[in-house]
Design an enzyme around this catalytic site. Structure first.
Site, PDB file in Angstrom:
ATOM      1  N   ARG A  26       0.828  -1.223   0.000  1.00  0.00           N
ATOM      2  CA  ARG A  26       0.000   0.000   0.000  1.00  0.00           C
ATOM      3  C   ARG A  26       0.854   1.261   0.000  1.00  0.00           C
ATOM      4  NH1 ARG A  26      -4.859  -2.010   3.970  1.00  0.00           N
ATOM      5  NH2 ARG A  26      -6.061  -2.938   2.297  1.00  0.00           N
ATOM      6  N   LYS A  30     -19.005 -16.236   0.311  1.00  0.00           N
ATOM      7  CA  LYS A  30     -20.443 -15.989   0.371  1.00  0.00           C
ATOM      8  C   LYS A  30     -21.005 -15.298  -0.857  1.00  0.00           C
ATOM      9  CE  LYS A  30     -20.713 -15.400   5.351  1.00  0.00           C
ATOM     10  NZ  LYS A  30     -20.794 -14.344   6.347  1.00  0.00           N
ATOM     11  N   GLY A  56      -8.146  -9.213  -1.295  1.00  0.00           N
ATOM     12  CA  GLY A  56      -6.880  -9.610  -0.676  1.00  0.00           C
ATOM     13  C   GLY A  56      -6.468 -11.042  -0.982  1.00  0.00           C
ATOM     14  N   GLY A  87     -13.033  -3.469  -0.034  1.00  0.00           N
ATOM     15  CA  GLY A  87     -14.436  -3.036  -0.014  1.00  0.00           C
ATOM     16  C   GLY A  87     -14.719  -1.926  -1.010  1.00  0.00           C
TER      17      GLY A  87
HETATM   18  P1  AMP Z   1     -14.368 -13.805   0.565  1.00  0.00           P
HETATM   19  O1  AMP Z   1     -13.847 -12.942   1.671  1.00  0.00           O
HETATM   20  O2  AMP Z   1     -15.844 -13.849   0.452  1.00  0.00           O
HETATM   21  O3  AMP Z   1     -13.675 -13.514  -0.763  1.00  0.00           O
HETATM   22  O4  AMP Z   1     -13.993 -15.288   0.958  1.00  0.00           O
HETATM   23  C1  AMP Z   1     -12.700 -15.746   1.103  1.00  0.00           C
HETATM   24  C2  AMP Z   1     -12.726 -17.005   1.880  1.00  0.00           C
HETATM   25  O5  AMP Z   1     -13.526 -17.949   1.205  1.00  0.00           O
HETATM   26  C3  AMP Z   1     -11.370 -17.630   2.038  1.00  0.00           C
HETATM   27  O6  AMP Z   1     -10.998 -17.544   3.382  1.00  0.00           O
HETATM   28  C4  AMP Z   1     -11.593 -19.084   1.639  1.00  0.00           C
HETATM   29  O7  AMP Z   1     -11.049 -20.004   2.546  1.00  0.00           O
HETATM   30  C5  AMP Z   1     -13.098 -19.204   1.647  1.00  0.00           C
HETATM   31  N1  AMP Z   1     -13.546 -20.281   0.765  1.00  0.00           N
HETATM   32  C6  AMP Z   1     -13.334 -20.419  -0.556  1.00  0.00           C
HETATM   33  N2  AMP Z   1     -13.826 -21.588  -0.992  1.00  0.00           N
HETATM   34  C7  AMP Z   1     -14.360 -22.221   0.077  1.00  0.00           C
HETATM   35  C8  AMP Z   1     -15.010 -23.474   0.278  1.00  0.00           C
HETATM   36  N3  AMP Z   1     -15.208 -24.316  -0.748  1.00  0.00           N
HETATM   37  N4  AMP Z   1     -15.433 -23.769   1.517  1.00  0.00           N
HETATM   38  C9  AMP Z   1     -15.230 -22.925   2.540  1.00  0.00           C
HETATM   39  N5  AMP Z   1     -14.627 -21.754   2.433  1.00  0.00           N
HETATM   40  C10 AMP Z   1     -14.185 -21.380   1.207  1.00  0.00           C
END
Ligand code: AMP
Length: 396
Positions: A35, A197, A354, A377
């Site tokens: 950064r 999610k 990230g 974000g």
């Molecule tokens: P996000 O912050 O929504 O981009 O999510 C990132 C997180 O999603 C990371 O910590 C990953 O470990 C998790 N993730 C990705 N694929 C899976 C999965 N199949 N099951 C559980 N967690 C996941």
């Protein structure tokens, strides 16, 4: 939006909002300077053009209290090394010391103020705090894209007291890549979304279905879509209350003629232990055959191939979110393969979030990526089409 190139700031005291919210290691040392490095072009340009530079940033979440753990003093030292120029560090961001140091600044000299979030007035965008913060300067530059989605005193409030108010090169670059190159892309534009999610990315999916030619969905997000399609997902992470959202997105993709691709095979495990970063025996299964008691932890080899083919045929790729639980080494194959496929293809590549950026670095492909967003974000909100307050507050 005006930028530093559109105005003359020579001889002026310029408050420059930067994002020096660097990660710290367990000893409080700076773990990564990305950064800071991203802010250097603007700082150098201002210094070379005779501005008297007053840098302001936050670090961590001190919640309105002075906390030495979140002091920017060590950032000042590292910045001196990066710039090869001495930095005058002020122990506060308001008050007599700031007044004295900034009034004595010479053309091209740089001061760094202490963490602006040591005052609650920053995040509250308190008008009195903003006026005090602005009082050390005449003009304003915002180059902190990562906080541009927040209406805080140092991103919005101070602009009522300073003129001109312009963007730095980092903000300009973020907007070029997340804005122009996605809204008017070289086609085909493929958007790759992953992560935990659907609920975090509903608005982004919706906005990008207006622009993309193809959308690839991986990570745990994919299981909500699988559930919507009636596939067996075993114990995979899923948001059953977002199945409707997934169905709507698929219907929209059809209407807009956007090809939406989901994993056709999965790596699954009967056991996941985050603290020890371990999983049970891994199996590869087809898209609708995840057995009960098993969770999807990564995309499978056929999906890597399918997604890889789509990437190679694209002219622009936007990627946000890992394809699996990439923090666990045996589950990072899909995420790293996507990173390599993007880096190895001849296209404009834009990576945000990230985790995806970490995967790009860890797989050694950073040099072949066109742009990595520093935003988090802010990038997602910008991609959603939201007006970012820190950008709206700048001179048009
Ligand atoms: P996000 O912050 O929504 O981009 O999510 C990132 C997180 O999603 C990371 O910590 C990953 O470990 C998790 N993730 C990705 N694929 C899976 C999965 N199949 N099951 C559980 N967690 C996941």
């Amino acid at each position: 939006m005006k930028t530093v190139k559109d105005v003359s700031l020579s001889g002026k005291r310029v408050l420059v909002r930067v994002d020096f919210n660097v990660p710290l290691d367990e000893h409080g040392a700076i773990a990564d300077t990305t950064r800071m490095v991203a802010a250097l072009p603007t700082i150098r340009y201002l210094a070379q053009n005779g501005a008297r530079i007053i840098l302001v940033s936050h670090l961590g979440r001190p919640k309105g209290e002075k906390n030495p753990k979140y002091s920017l003093r060590s950032v000042a030292k590292v910045l001196e090394t990066l710039l090869g120029q001495s930095i005058l560090f002020c122990d506060d961001c308001l008050g007599e010391e700031v007044k004295r140091v900034t009034e004595n600044l010479q053309d091209g000299e740089i001061a760094l103020l202490e963490n602006v979030r040591f005052y609650r007035g920053e995040t509250d965008n308190d008008p009195a705090f903003a006026r005090k913060l602005a009082s050390c300067a005449e003009a304003y530059v915002n180059d902190a894209f990562g906080t541009a989605h927040r209406a805080h005193a140092s991103t919005v409030g101070v602009t009522a007291h300073l003129s001109p108010c312009v963007a730095g090169f980092l903000i300009e670059k973020e907007i070029t890549y997340l804005g122009d190159k996605i809204s008017h892309p070289q086609r085909p534009l493929t958007v790759i979304l992953g992560g935990a999610k659907v609920s975090d990315k509903i608005s982004v999916i919706d906005a990008l279905l207006e622009k993309a030619d193809c959308m690839l969905i991986g990570g745990a997000m994919a299981y909500t879509f699988s559930a919507a399609l009636g596939h067996a997902i075993g114990d995979s992470l899923v948001e059953m209350d977002k199945v409707d959202v997934a169905l709507e997105a698929m219907a929209k993709a059809k209407r807009k003629n956007v090809q939406m691709l989901f994993p056709i095979d999965h790596v699954v495990s009967s056991h996941i232990d985050f603290p020890s970063r371990s999983v049970g025996d891994l199996k590869i299964v087809k898209e609708d055959e995840i057995p009960a008691g098993y969770s999807g932890v990564d995309i499978g080899p056929q999906t890597i191939e399918l997604f890889g083919r789509q990437i190679v045929h694209s002219k622009t790729v936007l990627w946000n979110g890992p394809m699996g639980i990439f923090e666990i080494p045996s589950c990072n194959v899909g995420t790293f393969a996507i990173a390599k496929a993007i880096a190895g293809a001849s296209l404009t590549s834009i990576v945000g979030g990230g985790d995806s950026i970490k995967a790009i670095h860890e797989s050694g492909c950073a040099a072949n990526i066109s742009f990595m967003s520093t935003g988090g974000g802010a990038s997602l909100e910008y991609l959603e089409g939201k007006v970012l307050p820190g950008i709206a507050a700048l001179d048009a």
